[in-house]
Design a protein around this motif. Sequence first.
Motif, PDB file in Angstrom:
ATOM      1  N   LEU A 266     -15.588  13.288  -7.834  1.00 32.61           N
ATOM      2  CA  LEU A 266     -15.019  12.137  -7.137  1.00 32.61           C
ATOM      3  C   LEU A 266     -13.535  12.362  -6.840  1.00 32.61           C
ATOM      4  CD1 LEU A 266     -15.627   8.391  -7.768  1.00 32.61           C
ATOM      5  CD2 LEU A 266     -13.287   9.225  -7.760  1.00 32.61           C
ATOM      6  N   SER A 267     -12.809  12.842  -7.825  1.00 24.75           N
ATOM      7  CA  SER A 267     -11.383  13.071  -7.629  1.00 24.75           C
ATOM      8  C   SER A 267     -11.133  14.173  -6.600  1.00 24.75           C
ATOM      9  CB  SER A 267     -10.725  13.440  -8.959  1.00 24.75           C
ATOM     10  OG  SER A 267      -9.348  13.677  -8.797  1.00 24.75           O
ATOM     11  N   ALA A 268     -11.913  15.271  -6.690  1.00 22.12           N
ATOM     12  CA  ALA A 268     -11.730  16.382  -5.747  1.00 22.12           C
ATOM     13  C   ALA A 268     -12.065  15.969  -4.322  1.00 22.12           C
ATOM     14  CB  ALA A 268     -12.587  17.568  -6.183  1.00 22.12           C
ATOM     15  N   GLU A 269     -13.115  15.150  -4.158  1.00 21.94           N
ATOM     16  CA  GLU A 269     -13.538  14.759  -2.814  1.00 21.94           C
ATOM     17  C   GLU A 269     -12.626  13.712  -2.183  1.00 21.94           C
ATOM     18  OE1 GLU A 269     -17.652  13.622  -2.680  1.00 21.94           O
ATOM     19  OE2 GLU A 269     -18.299  15.400  -3.794  1.00 21.94           O
ATOM     20  N   THR A 270     -12.075  12.817  -2.995  1.00 26.21           N
ATOM     21  CA  THR A 270     -11.285  11.714  -2.446  1.00 26.21           C
ATOM     22  C   THR A 270      -9.784  11.910  -2.596  1.00 26.21           C
ATOM     23  OG1 THR A 270     -11.296  10.486  -4.534  1.00 26.21           O
ATOM     24  CG2 THR A 270     -13.135  10.103  -2.997  1.00 26.21           C
ATOM     25  N   GLY A 271      -9.389  12.787  -3.506  1.00 19.86           N
ATOM     26  CA  GLY A 271      -7.965  12.961  -3.776  1.00 19.86           C
ATOM     27  C   GLY A 271      -7.400  11.913  -4.720  1.00 19.86           C
ATOM     28  N   LEU A 272      -8.242  11.031  -5.237  1.00 16.92           N
ATOM     29  CA  LEU A 272      -7.758   9.979  -6.129  1.00 16.92           C
ATOM     30  C   LEU A 272      -7.537  10.518  -7.543  1.00 16.92           C
ATOM     31  CD1 LEU A 272     -10.072   6.936  -5.265  1.00 16.92           C
ATOM     32  CD2 LEU A 272      -7.775   7.407  -4.381  1.00 16.92           C
ATOM     33  N   PRO A 273      -6.462  10.095  -8.204  1.00 14.34           N
ATOM     34  CA  PRO A 273      -6.345  10.374  -9.635  1.00 14.34           C
ATOM     35  C   PRO A 273      -7.326   9.500 -10.403  1.00 14.34           C
ATOM     36  CG  PRO A 273      -4.515   9.002  -8.910  1.00 14.34           C
ATOM     37  CD  PRO A 273      -5.298   9.352  -7.667  1.00 14.34           C
ATOM     38  N   VAL A 274      -7.953  10.060 -11.403  1.00 12.27           N
ATOM     39  CA  VAL A 274      -8.951   9.345 -12.198  1.00 12.27           C
ATOM     40  C   VAL A 274      -8.499   9.329 -13.649  1.00 12.27           C
ATOM     41  CG1 VAL A 274     -11.335   9.348 -13.034  1.00 12.27           C
ATOM     42  CG2 VAL A 274     -10.839   9.966 -10.653  1.00 12.27           C
ATOM     43  N   SER A 275      -8.603   8.155 -14.261  1.00 11.84           N
ATOM     44  CA  SER A 275      -8.267   8.026 -15.674  1.00 11.84           C
ATOM     45  C   SER A 275      -9.459   7.453 -16.423  1.00 11.84           C
ATOM     46  CB  SER A 275      -7.051   7.110 -15.855  1.00 11.84           C
ATOM     47  OG  SER A 275      -6.708   6.989 -17.225  1.00 11.84           O
ATOM     48  N   PHE A 276      -9.766   8.050 -17.569  1.00 10.60           N
ATOM     49  CA  PHE A 276     -10.841   7.542 -18.419  1.00 10.60           C
ATOM     50  C   PHE A 276     -10.336   7.506 -19.853  1.00 10.60           C
ATOM     51  CE2 PHE A 276     -11.253  12.087 -18.219  1.00 10.60           C
ATOM     52  CZ  PHE A 276     -11.744  12.507 -19.453  1.00 10.60           C
ATOM     53  N   LEU A 277     -11.173   7.129 -20.784  1.00  9.56           N
ATOM     54  CA  LEU A 277     -10.736   6.883 -22.154  1.00  9.56           C
ATOM     55  C   LEU A 277     -11.226   7.977 -23.098  1.00  9.56           C
ATOM     56  CD1 LEU A 277     -11.565   3.064 -22.334  1.00  9.56           C
ATOM     57  CD2 LEU A 277      -9.600   4.197 -21.274  1.00  9.56           C
ATOM     58  N   ILE A 278     -10.392   8.333 -24.040  1.00  7.98           N
ATOM     59  CA  ILE A 278     -10.755   9.329 -25.048  1.00  7.98           C
ATOM     60  C   ILE A 278     -10.559   8.726 -26.431  1.00  7.98           C
ATOM     61  CG2 ILE A 278      -9.959  11.428 -26.199  1.00  7.98           C
ATOM     62  CD1 ILE A 278     -11.593  12.234 -23.944  1.00  7.98           C
ATOM     63  N   LEU A 279     -11.622   8.740 -27.222  1.00 12.53           N
ATOM     64  CA  LEU A 279     -11.542   8.374 -28.628  1.00 12.53           C
ATOM     65  C   LEU A 279     -12.375   9.364 -29.433  1.00 12.53           C
ATOM     66  CD1 LEU A 279     -12.038   4.495 -28.449  1.00 12.53           C
ATOM     67  CD2 LEU A 279      -9.926   5.685 -29.070  1.00 12.53           C
ATOM     68  N   GLN A 280     -11.904   9.715 -30.584  1.00 21.72           N
ATOM     69  CA  GLN A 280     -12.676  10.578 -31.479  1.00 21.72           C
ATOM     70  C   GLN A 280     -13.704   9.733 -32.222  1.00 21.72           C
ATOM     71  OE1 GLN A 280     -10.905  11.855 -35.229  1.00 21.72           O
ATOM     72  NE2 GLN A 280     -11.447  13.983 -34.718  1.00 21.72           N
ATOM     73  N   THR A 281     -14.970  10.159 -32.183  1.00 19.63           N
ATOM     74  CA  THR A 281     -16.025   9.448 -32.898  1.00 19.63           C
ATOM     75  C   THR A 281     -16.468  10.275 -34.105  1.00 19.63           C
ATOM     76  OG1 THR A 281     -17.820  10.458 -31.623  1.00 19.63           O
ATOM     77  CG2 THR A 281     -16.828   8.450 -30.725  1.00 19.63           C
ATOM     78  N   ASP A 282     -16.947   9.580 -35.123  1.00 17.56           N
ATOM     79  CA  ASP A 282     -17.438  10.282 -36.305  1.00 17.56           C
ATOM     80  C   ASP A 282     -18.681  11.110 -35.993  1.00 17.56           C
ATOM     81  OD1 ASP A 282     -15.409   9.143 -37.715  1.00 17.56           O
ATOM     82  OD2 ASP A 282     -16.647   7.682 -38.786  1.00 17.56           O
ATOM     83  N   GLY A 283     -19.480  10.642 -35.013  1.00 11.31           N
ATOM     84  CA  GLY A 283     -20.704  11.354 -34.682  1.00 11.31           C
ATOM     85  C   GLY A 283     -20.488  12.639 -33.915  1.00 11.31           C
ATOM     86  N   ALA A 284     -19.386  12.718 -33.176  1.00 10.42           N
ATOM     87  CA  ALA A 284     -19.059  13.934 -32.416  1.00 10.42           C
ATOM     88  C   ALA A 284     -17.548  14.143 -32.494  1.00 10.42           C
ATOM     89  CB  ALA A 284     -19.516  13.804 -30.967  1.00 10.42           C
TER      90      ALA A 284
END
Length: 581
Positions: free
Chosen positions: A261-279
């Motif tokens: 999506l970012s490569a095709e549209t040029g938009l910056p994309v932000s998502f969330l990162i959290l460390q989980t006990d399962g992974a």
Amino acid sequence: MADLVIRNGLIVDGTGSPGVVGDISITDGVLTQVGGTVADTGAEEIDATGRIVTPGFVDVHSHYDGQVFFDNALTPSNGHGVTTVVLGLCGVGFAPARPTDHEMLITTMESVEDIPGDVLRVGLPWTWESFPEFLNAVEANGYAMNVAAQIGHIPVRSYVMGERAIANEPAPPEDIAAMSAIVREAVDAGAVGFSTSRVLAHRTAAGDPVPGTFAAEDELFGIAGAMADTGRRVVFQLAQAGIDGFEPESSVAEVEWMQRLSAETGLPVSFLILQTDGAPDLWRQLMNSCVEAEAMGAHLRPQVANRPFGMLLGLPVRHPFMKRKTFRRVYDETSSFEELRVRLADPEIRSAILSEEDTEFSGDSYEGMGLIATYKPDMVYPLGDDLDYEPLESDSLAARAAASGVAPLELFYDLMLERDGGTMFLVPMFNYANTNQDDILEMLNHPAALIGLGDGGAHLSTICDASMPTYQLSHWVKGRERGPRLQLEAAIKMQTHDTAEFYGFADRGTLEVGKRADLNVIDLERLALTMPRAVNDLPGGATRLLQDAVGYDATIVNGVITRRNDTDTGARPGHLIRGSR
């Protein structure tokens, strides 16, 4: 004559360059000199000897969508050096909205972000239907900081598709076109981004996944394409599937389509990162994939939290005795918090509560959170006067109870009543898989990282993470004892230059001549967080947690001092930011 001169402070300008002692002058809300000696006098002057002078902090993750209409101080963020805040994260919001949509949007915000529905029913004026009209309503007020807004997928999808949106039916081409038009209109009016949620734990009041959770790529890419067509710098932000610990590996597939999506549209994309006990190591794979995505023309920046992420328990909010018959009776019989605390200290009442099962309904949809102390006492840490957010395993409720020869719930009960009933218990559900903050430090130093997840205005009786900007300095620069720290200049840059640059706020984030005069004057030696406390200051008297800070000599927004010596001055020079600058 300058309006304001700050003299002899250690200027940490937000670029990452070493701090330099010097003066700063401000006129008409703009920086007119940075460094050296200001020859001019100021209508007001601040002696910053022994202090650091930084850009105002730019917080890119808040949920003040409703609070902007009933709290123009925007507490608690105003007490933590924040001078610009972005709202409208994770898909939730209040525009566009017809009158028939109001209740659904309120209850969804309550269910997802733990903002009491009764507070929103009283506090929201609903003088808008479209998103441009919502921006106009925000712009009509002044604030203790500047405000920028994203448009959320949930109200957009619901406005276009009605009940089909709530049922998460696929969007046909005509609905995608209608949603795209609404988002394009919002961006043209000044929205700084679009947000969506794909988190299975984000549910409506009826228990259904929120609208947009399962949106197909044609819908997401269609909306993103409309945003790109405006030619403006706007952010595509999401809370992706897997972030909540349910099937965490699904985040890998999410990042794959984000890259395209970012490569095709040029938009910056932000998502969330959290460390989980399962992974516990998956976050590293996801962050590294963002660096690799740069080679294909994508721009992905995961938002990271600078401390363990979870919840707070305590008598003023949620705790493991909420569902016990005797507690419910005593609670209903008392008319004040102090009376409740005194009654609970009665040995007979204590014994009765500790002997009972969890059979009652408190009326709080989040009441089950307190039960984690019952089933996972090793994940619960009583907060002491040192406010240690990096506790040892031996500090846990389970370990302390074993060392004392008592049951964990007995210890919880007794500690809960200490500090006049104000003891809080930290439950680090994320970012603490290895019982230290080493992985958080690695996240913060990662080249793809974007500091965020403060959640100001949300989870009002669950967390108080809007204090993270202060924690960035009080813990990571000067207070950490269990491992390496951050360099001062790097820590400042993360929450000034880097966050401002990502959203295209080129007129702030660093201390340079011609930029907006948003600054902090900080006594770093004295800077510290205080114990989270419960207050009943929301519309209708609802409860929320606040965490204060000491050590801010001054916070300055658009050249005006909004806080002096950790106290609100009452000035409200902040305004709506329409689009990137």
